[in-house]
Design an enzyme around this catalytic site. Structure first.
Site, PDB file in Angstrom:
ATOM      1  CG  HIS A  35      -4.744   3.331  -9.214  1.00 26.17           C
ATOM      2  ND1 HIS A  35      -5.135   3.890  -7.892  1.00 26.17           N
ATOM      3  CD2 HIS A  35      -5.417   3.835 -10.099  1.00 26.17           C
ATOM      4  CE1 HIS A  35      -5.869   5.001  -7.931  1.00 26.17           C
ATOM      5  NE2 HIS A  35      -6.146   4.977  -9.442  1.00 26.17           N
ATOM      6  CB  THR A  80     -11.571   8.101  -7.222  1.00 26.27           C
ATOM      7  OG1 THR A  80     -11.213   6.979  -8.202  1.00 26.27           O
ATOM      8  CG2 THR A  80     -12.226   9.238  -8.163  1.00 26.27           C
ATOM      9  CG  HIS A  87      -1.964   1.153   1.349  1.00 25.60           C
ATOM     10  ND1 HIS A  87      -3.180   1.309   0.738  1.00 25.60           N
ATOM     11  CD2 HIS A  87      -1.678   2.484   1.807  1.00 25.60           C
ATOM     12  CE1 HIS A  87      -3.527   2.612   0.995  1.00 25.60           C
ATOM     13  NE2 HIS A  87      -2.902   3.193   1.456  1.00 25.60           N
TER      14      HIS A  87
HETATM   15  P1  AMP Z   1      -8.646   6.829 -10.038  1.00 22.71           P
HETATM   16  O1  AMP Z   1      -9.675   7.730 -10.043  1.00 22.71           O
HETATM   17  O2  AMP Z   1      -7.442   7.357 -10.572  1.00 22.71           O
HETATM   18  O3  AMP Z   1      -8.293   6.859  -8.509  1.00 22.71           O
HETATM   19  O4  AMP Z   1      -9.019   5.438 -10.578  1.00 22.71           O
HETATM   20  C1  AMP Z   1      -9.561   4.403  -9.709  1.00 22.71           C
HETATM   21  C2  AMP Z   1     -10.134   3.575 -10.696  1.00 22.71           C
HETATM   22  O5  AMP Z   1     -10.698   2.312  -9.925  1.00 22.71           O
HETATM   23  C3  AMP Z   1     -11.260   4.078 -11.546  1.00 22.71           C
HETATM   24  O6  AMP Z   1     -10.980   3.733 -12.853  1.00 22.71           O
HETATM   25  C4  AMP Z   1     -12.494   2.828 -11.297  1.00 22.71           C
HETATM   26  O7  AMP Z   1     -13.073   2.689 -12.099  1.00 22.71           O
HETATM   27  C5  AMP Z   1     -11.691   1.665 -10.805  1.00 22.71           C
HETATM   28  N1  AMP Z   1     -12.291   0.750  -9.745  1.00 22.71           N
HETATM   29  C6  AMP Z   1     -13.129   1.177  -8.685  1.00 22.71           C
HETATM   30  N2  AMP Z   1     -13.388   0.171  -7.933  1.00 22.71           N
HETATM   31  C7  AMP Z   1     -13.028  -0.912  -8.749  1.00 22.71           C
HETATM   32  C8  AMP Z   1     -13.049  -2.250  -8.570  1.00 22.71           C
HETATM   33  N3  AMP Z   1     -13.911  -3.131  -7.461  1.00 22.71           N
HETATM   34  N4  AMP Z   1     -12.512  -3.106  -9.601  1.00 22.71           N
HETATM   35  C9  AMP Z   1     -11.714  -2.447 -10.543  1.00 22.71           C
HETATM   36  N5  AMP Z   1     -11.760  -1.212 -10.775  1.00 22.71           N
HETATM   37  C10 AMP Z   1     -12.192  -0.316  -9.749  1.00 22.71           C
HETATM   38 ZN    ZN Z   2      -4.258  -0.108  -0.166  1.00 26.88          ZN
END
Ligand code: AMP
Ligand code: ZN
Length: 114
Positions: free
Chosen positions: A100, A95, A46
């Site tokens: 990532h 978000t 993390h």
């Molecule tokens: P970010 O807005 O850069 O933080 O990207 C977070 C990403 O995580 C978004 O594109 C979401 O669609 C994706 N996301 C959220 N929950 C999940 C999940 N359970 N499995 C796969 N992707 C997810």
């Molecule tokens: Zn984490």
């Protein structure tokens, strides 16, 4: 990290569509894909954001980019092209507070981003 969505995905407490895994890195399909190929590549450890990366993590970061490279070939977007995106904090559109990288491809992507 308790209450972290992506830590739960790493620990298989929440299901995901995994496309690559090793001892340090997990890659899985984004649940809300923004392009035909939309994969999230994450360290298993993390880190809240790229701001939490230090010099001792540079090898891990290099490995993550190597995995992106491998996946680009595997998902046939190496010829057409792709984008690797890291959103950081509020203005960057982050978000999920677990570092990532979005690997996006399979269509022409607009620039500049909105
Ligand atoms: P970010 O807005 O850069 O933080 O990207 C977070 C990403 O995580 C978004 O594109 C979401 O669609 C994706 N996301 C959220 N929950 C999940 C999940 N359970 N499995 C796969 N992707 C997810
Ligand atoms: Zn984490």
């Amino acid at each position: 990290m308790p209450d972290c969505l992506f830590c739960k995905i790493v620990n298989k407490e929440i299901p995901s569509d995994i496309v690559y895994e090793d001892d340090q890195v997990l890659a899985f399909r984004d649940i809300e894909p923004q392009s035909p190929v939309h994969i999230l590549v994450i360290p298993k450890e993390h880190f809240a954001s790229i701001l939490h990366i230090q010099s001792e993590n540079f090898e891990l970061l290099g490995h993550i980019f190597q995995v992106c490279n491998q996946l680009a070939h595997e998902f046939d977007i190496d010829e057409s092209g792709f984008r690797i995106v890291n959103n950081c904090k509020e203005d960057g559109g982050q978000t999920v507070n677990h570092l990532h990288f979005h690997l996006l491809g399979g269509r022409k992507l607009a620039w500049p981003p909105g």
